[in-house]
Design a protein around this motif. Structure first.
Motif, short mmCIF file in Angstrom:
data_model
loop_
_atom_site.label_atom_id
_atom_site.label_comp_id
_atom_site.label_asym_id
_atom_site.label_seq_id
_atom_site.Cartn_x
_atom_site.Cartn_y
_atom_site.Cartn_z
N LEU A 1 32.89 21.22 -16.01
CA LEU A 1 33.50 22.11 -15.02
C LEU A 1 32.98 21.83 -13.61
O LEU A 1 33.76 21.82 -12.64
CB LEU A 1 33.22 23.57 -15.39
N LEU A 2 31.67 21.58 -13.48
CA LEU A 2 31.10 21.30 -12.16
C LEU A 2 31.66 20.00 -11.58
O LEU A 2 31.96 19.93 -10.38
CB LEU A 2 29.58 21.22 -12.26
N VAL A 3 31.83 18.98 -12.42
CA VAL A 3 32.41 17.71 -11.96
C VAL A 3 33.86 17.94 -11.51
O VAL A 3 34.28 17.44 -10.46
CB VAL A 3 32.34 16.65 -13.07
N TYR A 4 34.60 18.69 -12.31
CA TYR A 4 36.00 18.99 -11.99
C TYR A 4 36.11 19.77 -10.68
O TYR A 4 36.94 19.47 -9.81
CB TYR A 4 36.61 19.78 -13.15
N TRP A 5 35.25 20.79 -10.50
CA TRP A 5 35.27 21.58 -9.27
C TRP A 5 34.86 20.75 -8.06
O TRP A 5 35.36 20.97 -6.95
CB TRP A 5 34.36 22.79 -9.42
N THR A 6 33.94 19.81 -8.25
CA THR A 6 33.55 18.93 -7.15
C THR A 6 34.74 18.09 -6.69
O THR A 6 34.97 17.90 -5.48
CB THR A 6 32.40 18.01 -7.59
N PHE A 7 35.52 17.61 -7.65
CA PHE A 7 36.73 16.84 -7.33
C PHE A 7 37.72 17.69 -6.54
O PHE A 7 38.31 17.23 -5.54
CB PHE A 7 37.38 16.32 -8.61
N LEU A 8 37.93 18.96 -6.96
CA LEU A 8 38.85 19.84 -6.24
C LEU A 8 38.35 20.16 -4.83
O LEU A 8 39.14 20.23 -3.88
CB LEU A 8 39.04 21.14 -7.03
N ALA A 9 37.04 20.34 -4.68
CA ALA A 9 36.47 20.60 -3.36
C ALA A 9 36.69 19.40 -2.44
O ALA A 9 37.03 19.55 -1.25
CB ALA A 9 34.98 20.91 -3.48
N ALA A 10 36.52 18.19 -3.00
CA ALA A 10 36.77 16.98 -2.22
C ALA A 10 38.24 16.88 -1.82
O ALA A 10 38.58 16.45 -0.71
CB ALA A 10 36.34 15.75 -3.02
N SER A 11 39.13 17.31 -2.72
CA SER A 11 40.57 17.29 -2.42
C SER A 11 40.90 18.25 -1.28
O SER A 11 41.69 17.93 -0.38
CB SER A 11 41.38 17.67 -3.67
N ALA A 12 40.28 19.44 -1.30
CA ALA A 12 40.50 20.41 -0.22
C ALA A 12 40.02 19.86 1.12
O ALA A 12 40.70 20.00 2.14
CB ALA A 12 39.78 21.72 -0.55
N CYS A 13 38.86 19.22 1.11
CA CYS A 13 38.35 18.60 2.35
C CYS A 13 39.30 17.50 2.82
O CYS A 13 39.54 17.33 4.02
CB CYS A 13 36.95 18.03 2.12
N GLY A 14 39.84 16.74 1.86
CA GLY A 14 40.79 15.69 2.20
C GLY A 14 42.03 16.24 2.89
O GLY A 14 42.54 15.63 3.85
#
Length: 523
Positions: free
Chosen positions: A286-299
């Protein structure tokens, strides 16, 4: 002159209050009805004060006072919590619900008395109504609360008064009176709970994640107050001030907040947090998945700013672009709700602390990122960010997280409530992540029939209701813990009322809608 949208908004809130009153039907629900009637009349006195510039502080001008919808949230939450915990036989949290309801009513009455007191000429009828409602509420409190509970309610009221005077002066045009009641009332209650638990700490008693929430919220608020006062006397935009900011943040964090948390949970907070986050393999995924989503939001933020630079300096993000973040938040919260709610609880607290800390850096122009954050976030401003703070993204996070944080776990032995109450943790996902998002997207692109007196469309509201019903069906399929026990009519009524409230309210719907949906589900 009374505006029709305000009347319709008030009618919707009255219907919700009457729904709860019908289900509960005790002296507290009668007090809620009395409070709603007087708040309806006082709301228009506040509106008049705002229009004439007679309010003591500067409030957000692009909205009405919002006193009625905001006044009812905390009392109704306390009443439905009391009923759920009473049914579960948990006396401690039943009493806690009574304290919450009493505190909410007293704080709302205080704001009403302020409005009536500074209105000239004195509104006689409104004064009489406020006096009657206040007498009913105080009489009920006198015969319901113990001495220690009365003291606790008065402590919260005292904190609210001082906190309001400080923050409303320092942060002009950030809130309407209703939003100030909701936000500052919540912070006051959290601060009082933290003080109470710190003075009566018992080793091994209490959930560490609850203490983590209390300390994090109070910590970031005190941090902001400290730096606001400090930077009155020095320029915050210099490198020396920025270095001092980072140094004092570390000192206050490691020297005050960490020891405070250590006293409450009786273990090293950092070691506890790391152990908690990586306790199971599911949490790591879950933490890895949420990190990916956070990076997408920053993108998305960087892409939209690059687009602004190439097109026009005045380019602003569209409504649909802003709703991308709602979709990302839904994708974040749903797996957490299904697989690990405790992890979601703690992760949301961490995100809130990070968001508020980054807002401090932007607001105070702390080097090296302050000016960059100002430039990046200015693209996503809307009419509700009229004050010095940008709060929209924080409100979105709060709206999604509050149903998770306020879920009465102690009164749900199997981890879930019965009937519609099983959907309580999903209130933010349904109201904001699905309903508000779909209403905005479809309303702005395909809507033609506008609700009278508003910019919202009939098509957007109907699509939002339909989308939320589909979302409930999907939750039933994927979350085996949810069992609605044939309470489908109540769910449909709840979703419809909250969707109508979204169409007519001018308050911060990211907070208001999830809380009202949670109240309906818990009732």
């Amino acid at each position: 002159m009374l505006k029709k949208p305000v009347l319709v908004e008030s009618l919707i809130v009255f219907v919700i209050v009457l729904f709860v009153h019908t289900v509960v039907w005790d002296r507290y629900s009668w007090c809620a009805v009395a409070l709603a009637i007087q708040a309806f009349y006082v709301q228009f006195k506040w509106d008049r004060l705002l229009q004439l510039g007679g309010a003591v502080f500067q409030f957000r001008t692009a909205a009405n006072s919002g006193l009625l919808p905001a006044s009812m949230v905390i009392p109704l939450l306390g009443i439905v919590m009391k009923e759920r915990c009473k049914a579960a036989g948990i006396v401690y949290f039943e009493r806690f619900g009574i304290v919450v309801a009493s505190t909410g009513m007293l704080v709302a009455l205080f704001l009403s008395v302020i409005a009536v007191g500074i209105t000239k000429p004195v509104p006689t009828n409104t004064c009489i109504l406020t006096g009657i409602a206040g007498s009913i509420i105080i009489y009920t409190m006198k015969h319901s609360l113990t001495v220690s509970e009365v003291i606790e309610v008065l402590e919260v009221l005292l904190i609210f008064v001082y906190l309001s005077m400080i923050l409303l002066y320092l942060l002009p045009r950030c809130f309407t009176p209703g939003e100030a009641l909701l936000v500052l009332g919540g912070i006051s209650f959290v601060l009082n709970q933290l003080i109470k638990r710190s003075l009566n700490v018992v080793e091994g008693r209490g959930d560490p994640i609850d203490f983590f929430l209390l300390v994090a919220v109070v910590g970031v608020v005190l941090l902001g107050l400290f730096f606001t006062v400090l930077f009155i006397f020095m320029d915050s935009g210099t490198w020396i001030s920025s270095m001092f900011f980072h140094m004092m943040t570390a000192v206050l964090g490691l020297g005050v907040i960490m020891p405070w948390l250590y006293r409450l949970i009786q273990r090293n907070p950092l070691f506890w947090l790391l152990q908690f986050l990586f306790q199971t393999q599911t949490r790591v995924y879950l933490l890895v998945y949420w990190t990916f989503l956070a990076a997408s939001a920053c993108g998305i933020v960087f892409y939209q700013n690059a687009k602004r630079s190439s097109e026009s300096k005045k380019h602003q993000a569209s409504t649909i672009t802003r709703k991308y973040f709602h979709f990302i938040v839904v994708a974040t919260y749903v797996p957490g709700l299904i697989y690990d709610r405790q992890l979601l609880y703690v992760a949301a607290v961490l995100c809130l602390a990070v968001f508020i800390f980054l807002e401090y850096i932007r607001y105070f122009r702390i080097k090296p990122f302050g000016q960059t954050l100002r430039h990046l976030l200015s693209l996503f401003l809307d009419e509700r960010d009229s004050g010095p703070l940008i709060l929209t993204h924080i409100y979105l996070l709060l709206g999604m997280s509050l149903p998770v944080w306020l879920f009465p776990r102690a009164c749900a032995p199997k981890g879930t409530l019965s009937g519609a109450g099983a959907l309580v943790p999903y209130s933010g996902v349904l109201a904001v992540g699905v309903g508000d998002t779909i209403a905005s997207v479809f309303g702005s692109t395909m809507g033609e029939i506008k609700w009278p007196g508003t910019k919202k469309t009939f098509e957007g509201t109907m699509t939002a209701i339909f989308a939320q019903i589909i979302a409930v069906a999907l939750i039933l399929i994927f979350d085996s813990n949810v069992n609605l026990n044939s309470s489908y009519a109540w769910i449909l009524a709840s979703v419809s009322l909250v969707s109508l409230l979204e169409a007519y309210t001018t308050q911060i719907d990211n907070i208001l809608l999830p809380l009202y949906l949670q109240i309906m589900f818990m009732a």
